[in-house]
Scaffold this motif. Structure first.
Motif, PDB file in Angstrom:
ATOM      1  N   GLU A 120      -0.494  -0.968  -4.368  1.00  0.00           N
ATOM      2  CA  GLU A 120       0.934  -1.241  -4.202  1.00  0.00           C
ATOM      3  C   GLU A 120       1.567  -1.558  -5.552  1.00  0.00           C
ATOM      4  OE1 GLU A 120       0.785  -3.041   0.335  1.00  0.00           O
ATOM      5  OE2 GLU A 120       0.634  -4.422  -1.355  1.00  0.00           O
ATOM      6  N   ILE A 121       2.701  -0.937  -5.824  1.00  0.00           N
ATOM      7  CA  ILE A 121       3.456  -1.218  -7.043  1.00  0.00           C
ATOM      8  C   ILE A 121       4.733  -1.941  -6.622  1.00  0.00           C
ATOM      9  CG2 ILE A 121       4.704  -0.178  -8.989  1.00  0.00           C
ATOM     10  CD1 ILE A 121       1.846   1.770  -7.666  1.00  0.00           C
ATOM     11  N   GLU A 173       3.267  -9.691   1.381  1.00  0.00           N
ATOM     12  CA  GLU A 173       3.485 -11.135   1.312  1.00  0.00           C
ATOM     13  C   GLU A 173       4.056 -11.580  -0.041  1.00  0.00           C
ATOM     14  OE1 GLU A 173       0.654  -9.522   1.470  1.00  0.00           O
ATOM     15  OE2 GLU A 173      -1.036 -10.640   0.596  1.00  0.00           O
ATOM     16  N   HIS A 174       4.002 -10.703  -1.061  1.00  0.00           N
ATOM     17  CA  HIS A 174       4.503 -11.067  -2.389  1.00  0.00           C
ATOM     18  C   HIS A 174       5.938 -10.607  -2.617  1.00  0.00           C
ATOM     19  CE1 HIS A 174       0.408 -12.152  -3.295  1.00  0.00           C
ATOM     20  NE2 HIS A 174      -0.007 -10.929  -3.026  1.00  0.00           N
ATOM     21  N   GLY A 175       6.444  -9.713  -1.760  1.00  0.00           N
ATOM     22  CA  GLY A 175       7.814  -9.245  -1.956  1.00  0.00           C
ATOM     23  C   GLY A 175       7.957  -7.762  -1.668  1.00  0.00           C
ATOM     24  N   ALA A 176       9.008  -7.175  -2.260  1.00  0.00           N
ATOM     25  CA  ALA A 176       9.313  -5.764  -1.986  1.00  0.00           C
ATOM     26  C   ALA A 176       8.383  -4.845  -2.774  1.00  0.00           C
ATOM     27  CB  ALA A 176      10.764  -5.480  -2.350  1.00  0.00           C
ATOM     28  N   ILE A 177       8.002  -3.753  -2.119  1.00  0.00           N
ATOM     29  CA  ILE A 177       7.107  -2.776  -2.747  1.00  0.00           C
ATOM     30  C   ILE A 177       7.928  -1.566  -3.164  1.00  0.00           C
ATOM     31  CG2 ILE A 177       5.001  -1.411  -2.444  1.00  0.00           C
ATOM     32  CD1 ILE A 177       4.432  -3.189   0.061  1.00  0.00           C
ATOM     33  N   LYS A 178       7.729  -1.136  -4.419  1.00  0.00           N
ATOM     34  CA  LYS A 178       8.448   0.052  -4.906  1.00  0.00           C
ATOM     35  C   LYS A 178       7.807   1.328  -4.352  1.00  0.00           C
ATOM     36  CE  LYS A 178       8.574   0.421  -9.371  1.00  0.00           C
ATOM     37  NZ  LYS A 178       8.981   0.297 -10.768  1.00  0.00           N
ATOM     38  N   LYS A 179       6.469   1.389  -4.431  1.00  0.00           N
ATOM     39  CA  LYS A 179       5.750   2.561  -3.910  1.00  0.00           C
ATOM     40  C   LYS A 179       4.271   2.215  -3.790  1.00  0.00           C
ATOM     41  CE  LYS A 179       4.660   4.641  -8.383  1.00  0.00           C
ATOM     42  NZ  LYS A 179       4.607   5.852  -9.206  1.00  0.00           N
ATOM     43  N   ILE A 180       3.529   3.075  -3.128  1.00  0.00           N
ATOM     44  CA  ILE A 180       2.078   2.952  -3.203  1.00  0.00           C
ATOM     45  C   ILE A 180       1.520   4.249  -3.780  1.00  0.00           C
ATOM     46  CG2 ILE A 180       1.828   1.327  -1.292  1.00  0.00           C
ATOM     47  CD1 ILE A 180       0.899   3.580   0.482  1.00  0.00           C
ATOM     48  N   THR A 181       0.358   4.122  -4.407  1.00  0.00           N
ATOM     49  CA  THR A 181      -0.375   5.341  -4.777  1.00  0.00           C
ATOM     50  C   THR A 181      -1.667   5.326  -3.980  1.00  0.00           C
ATOM     51  OG1 THR A 181      -1.456   4.283  -6.655  1.00  0.00           O
ATOM     52  CG2 THR A 181       0.597   5.437  -7.095  1.00  0.00           C
TER      53      THR A 181
END
Lengths: 158, 85
Positions: A130-131, A45-53
């Motif tokens: 989420e990053i 909901e905040h925008g695009a995610i670069k990656k998750i760990t």
């Protein structure tokens, strides 16, 4: 019943799940294979995610998943179950989790796969961060909160 | 009694450690005594009481309740609700 549980850093190979389920062993008379895969979404909901760990409690993870499979086996007639789950860095569109079930009939395979997945979401010790790639918040990090619907989904099997 | 404590997710990050060995007072017998001992340290450990309604616990690799009995050598883990899959 045969089962396989693998927690891995490497990308998931879907063929591995199908090969395990398709190999008939012993008295298996499988007529239905159901394979669910959970895939990383590219945005929240905040925008695009670069990656998750994905972090996990290594000494607890496999025993918890084995208990989940045993619970599904008590409820449904299933012959084989496989659970593959990624940990570490995961990129958008990567497969995070695979739950596969082989059964004689499709009713049991569908239901058991759903039950294992619902229990996994609520009981298995994984934590997802989420990053983000947002222009204003590059590298912003956010631990994902459990959804109330995850608990509701688990309760329907009790 | 000596026990091992493990922390995960944002609990680990806020405490800036993933594990520690903890010596408990002689009268300690339950998981809640571990939480009370940590709370007495103050500082960042205040988050454990502040979030106690939402934190989850494990005892020897199984989900556990604060009222569960503990013994020497046990491993207790403290973490937020899980978010795998």
């Amino acid at each position: 019943m045969k089962q396989k549980i693998i927690i891995q850093q490497e990308k998931i190979d879907m063929a591995q799940a199908y090969e395990f389920l398709q190999a008939q062993t012993g008295d298996d008379n499988n007529g239905a294979l159901v394979v669910f895969s959970g895939v990383m979404r590219g945005r929240n909901e905040h925008g695009a995610i670069k990656k998750i760990t994905m972090e996990h409690y290594d000494k607890m993870t496999e025993t918890t998943i084995a208990e989940i499979i045993a619970a599904a086996q008590e409820k449904f007639l299933i012959n084989k179950t496989i659970v593959l789950h990624r940990v570490g860095d995961i990129l958008p569109h990567d497969t995070i989790v695979v739950v596969g079930v082989a059964a004689t009939h499709r009713y049991d395979a569908f239901r058991a796969a759903e039950m294992v997945m619902d229990y996994l979401k609520s009981d298995a010790p994984f934590w997802k961060k989420e990053i983000m790639v947002d222009d204003n918040n590059d590298g912003d990090e956010l631990w994902v909160a459990q959804k109330p619907t995850d608990q509701v989904a688990r309760k329907k099997w009790q | 009694m000596m026990i091992q404590v493990r922390y995960f997710s944002w609990v680990r990050e806020k405490l800036q450690k993933d594990r520690e060995t903890l010596e408990l007072p002689a009268n300690a017998s339950r998981l809640q005594d571990v939480l009370a001992t940590l709370d007495q340290r103050g500082g960042d450990y205040a988050l454990l009481k502040k979030n106690n309604g939402m934190l989850r616990y494990a005892l020897n690799y199984r989900l556990a309740k604060p009222s569960d009995q503990i013994k020497n050598g046990d491993e207790v883990a403290i973490f937020p609700p899980v978010t795998g899959g």
